[in-house]
Design a protein around this motif. Structure first.
Motif, PDB file in Angstrom:
ATOM      1  N   SER A 292       1.133  -0.830   6.866  1.00  0.00           N
ATOM      2  CA  SER A 292       1.322  -0.017   5.676  1.00  0.00           C
ATOM      3  C   SER A 292       2.243   0.956   6.225  1.00  0.00           C
ATOM      4  O   SER A 292       3.079   1.329   5.065  1.00  0.00           O
ATOM      5  CB  SER A 292       0.015   0.612   5.401  1.00  0.00           C
ATOM      6  OG  SER A 292       0.131   1.403   4.573  1.00  0.00           O
ATOM      7  N   PHE A 293       2.138   1.470   7.133  1.00  0.00           N
ATOM      8  CA  PHE A 293       3.318   2.531   7.437  1.00  0.00           C
ATOM      9  C   PHE A 293       4.598   1.972   7.320  1.00  0.00           C
ATOM     10  O   PHE A 293       5.699   2.601   6.823  1.00  0.00           O
ATOM     11  CB  PHE A 293       3.185   3.224   8.926  1.00  0.00           C
ATOM     12  CG  PHE A 293       4.122   3.990   9.305  1.00  0.00           C
ATOM     13  CD1 PHE A 293       3.962   5.353   8.865  1.00  0.00           C
ATOM     14  CD2 PHE A 293       5.224   3.778  10.017  1.00  0.00           C
ATOM     15  CE1 PHE A 293       5.207   6.196   9.406  1.00  0.00           C
ATOM     16  CE2 PHE A 293       6.174   4.565  10.555  1.00  0.00           C
ATOM     17  CZ  PHE A 293       5.872   5.801  10.146  1.00  0.00           C
ATOM     18  N   TYR A 294       4.845   0.753   8.079  1.00  0.00           N
ATOM     19  CA  TYR A 294       6.019  -0.072   8.143  1.00  0.00           C
ATOM     20  C   TYR A 294       6.636  -0.492   6.633  1.00  0.00           C
ATOM     21  O   TYR A 294       7.714  -0.361   6.422  1.00  0.00           O
ATOM     22  CB  TYR A 294       6.067  -1.312   9.065  1.00  0.00           C
ATOM     23  CG  TYR A 294       5.925  -1.120  10.486  1.00  0.00           C
ATOM     24  CD1 TYR A 294       6.141  -0.207  11.023  1.00  0.00           C
ATOM     25  CD2 TYR A 294       5.536  -1.983  11.239  1.00  0.00           C
ATOM     26  CE1 TYR A 294       6.235   0.249  12.581  1.00  0.00           C
ATOM     27  CE2 TYR A 294       5.289  -1.997  12.670  1.00  0.00           C
ATOM     28  CZ  TYR A 294       5.749  -0.679  13.359  1.00  0.00           C
ATOM     29  OH  TYR A 294       5.616  -0.385  14.577  1.00  0.00           O
ATOM     30  N   LYS A 295       5.610  -0.847   6.075  1.00  0.00           N
ATOM     31  CA  LYS A 295       6.217  -1.092   4.474  1.00  0.00           C
ATOM     32  C   LYS A 295       6.525   0.122   3.518  1.00  0.00           C
ATOM     33  O   LYS A 295       7.319  -0.073   2.912  1.00  0.00           O
ATOM     34  CB  LYS A 295       4.959  -1.890   3.951  1.00  0.00           C
ATOM     35  CG  LYS A 295       4.642  -3.185   4.413  1.00  0.00           C
ATOM     36  CD  LYS A 295       3.532  -4.132   3.715  1.00  0.00           C
ATOM     37  CE  LYS A 295       3.202  -5.488   4.538  1.00  0.00           C
ATOM     38  NZ  LYS A 295       2.044  -6.056   4.104  1.00  0.00           N
ATOM     39  N   GLN A 296       5.712   1.071   3.659  1.00  0.00           N
ATOM     40  CA  GLN A 296       5.779   2.401   2.926  1.00  0.00           C
ATOM     41  C   GLN A 296       6.679   3.378   3.405  1.00  0.00           C
ATOM     42  O   GLN A 296       7.647   4.132   2.633  1.00  0.00           O
ATOM     43  CB  GLN A 296       4.532   2.987   2.534  1.00  0.00           C
ATOM     44  CG  GLN A 296       3.547   1.949   1.983  1.00  0.00           C
ATOM     45  CD  GLN A 296       2.108   2.718   1.893  1.00  0.00           C
ATOM     46  OE1 GLN A 296       2.103   3.813   1.514  1.00  0.00           O
ATOM     47  NE2 GLN A 296       1.239   1.824   1.469  1.00  0.00           N
ATOM     48  N   ILE A 297       6.662   3.573   4.604  1.00  0.00           N
ATOM     49  CA  ILE A 297       7.450   4.783   5.009  1.00  0.00           C
ATOM     50  C   ILE A 297       8.840   4.499   5.861  1.00  0.00           C
ATOM     51  O   ILE A 297       9.919   5.075   5.471  1.00  0.00           O
ATOM     52  CB  ILE A 297       6.660   5.515   6.166  1.00  0.00           C
ATOM     53  CG1 ILE A 297       5.407   5.892   5.488  1.00  0.00           C
ATOM     54  CG2 ILE A 297       7.380   6.789   6.546  1.00  0.00           C
ATOM     55  CD1 ILE A 297       5.502   6.881   4.202  1.00  0.00           C
ATOM     56  N   ILE A 300      11.992   4.034   3.755  1.00  0.00           N
ATOM     57  CA  ILE A 300      12.709   5.557   3.448  1.00  0.00           C
ATOM     58  C   ILE A 300      13.309   6.219   4.556  1.00  0.00           C
ATOM     59  O   ILE A 300      14.385   6.728   4.375  1.00  0.00           O
ATOM     60  CB  ILE A 300      11.424   6.345   2.702  1.00  0.00           C
ATOM     61  CG1 ILE A 300      10.692   5.768   1.747  1.00  0.00           C
ATOM     62  CG2 ILE A 300      12.070   7.767   2.672  1.00  0.00           C
ATOM     63  CD1 ILE A 300       9.500   6.788   1.397  1.00  0.00           C
TER      64      ILE A 300
END
Length: 414
Positions: A292-297, A300
């Motif tokens: 989830s961190f890799y995909k969302q943050i 950016i």
């Protein structure tokens, strides 16, 4: 104000104060001043770690566990004060006795022995402030902690500007030493509501079992956390001795810019990822949090790195000065290393969440030693750029090691 919003404000204030300090240093002291201030901060960090026994995280843990039980909290506090006093006195004596050697290590040929001796004199105030801040964290007084941090950043910029203007480099060094001491009085104001609990100590309640618990924390923390100041001090001194103070200042300025944009990612990891990992009960939950961190943050963060790289000339002129433009040649490799650092760190937080202390210590030791020896290997071969090439290759290897350790839940989903 919510803790998350307050924490975001603290990050912004820290960045603004840091940018102000960097700009003032660049204008008044140049690259050489940036390098020596970097050495001073690493030296201060080392002595703070040793004088507190590396117990700040232990204080957070046991304050949180014992805050409701005075009968247990009092022996903990008594043992902490006894150990802290003894270690701090030993550290002070060491600094006074070897002040000239320490001066040569930090400042090379320049004479700032007075600053070193002043550091020894005010070190107990640093220790008290660190312990009280840790107790506030353990008591879940996060708003108070953030208020103290905000005040610290503002005081740092203000005192740094005044002393730099009055006394130049010596004034800047004095600010580095004095700000943590001055912050103790602000911290005391915020802990006064706990004065009764904090005064409930007696050396007759000194606890050997608690001493053993604290000793385990000290051993693990000091091995890991005290290594990096040594490493950065060693790399900077190697640059000063082989290439020059100016080039060491260019590397230090690159490090500072790196720290500024990593500040947001690290704050996000501390505020959101660490609590989620601590709550995760299965490998699947761990895997979901990481991806989830890799995909969302991560997208950016990559975009941010790209923007910083494209605007690097303008950013260096804005934060420092035209004199620091050679530092822009270091950005590419620095950012490659920082990218893999973030990839690894989100998994490394699992070490903290699940108390995997030996995994954390051994991988940190690998990281520190690799950063140091890769710099020593590449600098003579390719010059200043060698230090960031070593940085990049080290973090690529570090990421692969961390990925290997978590390969089952991440890759095989087992």
């Amino acid at each position: 104000m919510k803790v998350s919003s307050f924490n975001s404000l603290s990050v912004v204030v820290k960045m603004i104060a840091g940018l102000g300090v960097s700009k003032l240093t660049a204008l008044y002291l140049g690259p050489q001043g940036i390098a020596l201030l970097g050495n001073m901060r690493n030296g201060l960090e080392l002595f703070q770690k040793f004088s507190t026994g590396g117990l700040d995280n232990a204080v957070v843990k046991y304050s949180a566990e014992y805050k409701q039980d005075v009968k247990v909290f009092s022996p903990f506090l008594s043992t902490l004060i006894g150990v802290g006093f003894a270690v701090c006195v030993l550290t002070m004596g060491f600094i006074f006795m070897f002040s000239e050697s320490i001066n040569a290590l930090i400042f090379r040929t320049k004479d700032f022995v007075f600053v070193i001796k002043l550091l020894a004199f005010v070190l107990p105030l640093h220790v008290m402030n660190i312990y009280l801040m840790a107790i506030l964290k353990g008591f879940s007084e996060f708003n108070k902690v953030i208020k103290i941090n905000i005040a610290s950043h503002i005081l740092n910029l203000t005192l740094f500007a005044i002393l730099l203007y009055i006394q130049g480099l010596e004034g800047a060094l004095l600010a580095v030493v004095l700000v943590p001491s001055a912050m103790l009085f602000f911290t005391l104001y915020h802990v006064k509501i706990y004065s009764g609990k904090l005064m409930a100590f007696s050396f007759s309640q000194f606890s050997i079992p608690m001493l053993k618990n604290l000793g385990q924390f000290a051993f693990m923390t000091l091995i890991s956390s005290a290594t990096f100041p040594f490493v950065y001090l060693g790399i900077r001194n190697f640059l000063i001795d082989t290439i020059g103070e100016e080039e060491a200042g260019f590397w230090e300025s690159t490090q500072r810019i790196s720290n500024y944009y990593l500040l947001f990612v690290l704050s996000l990891l501390n505020l959101y990822i660490l609590p989620k990992l601590a709550e995760a009960q299965s490998r699947q939950q761990f895997r979901d949090i990481i991806f989830s961190f890799y995909k969302q943050i991560l997208p950016i963060f990559i975009l941010g790195l790209f923007i910083v790289y494209v605007l690097r000339d303008w950013i260096v002129r804005l934060i420092f000065s035209e004199e620091f433009i050679p530092a822009t040649d270091l950005f590419l490799w620095q950012m490659v290393g920082d990218f893999f650092r973030v990839l690894a760190l989100v998994m490394v937080y699992q070490f903290h969440a699940k108390k995997m202390m030996w995994h954390y210590i051994l991988t940190d030791l690998f990281l520190a030693l690799s950063l140091y020896f890769s710099a020593l290997y590449f600098i003579p071969k390719v010059g200043l750029e060698g230090v960031v090439i070593g940085h990049a290759l080290t973090y690529v290897a570090y990421f692969l090691i961390i990925l290997f350790l978590f390969r089952k839940p991440l890759i095989y989903n087992q």
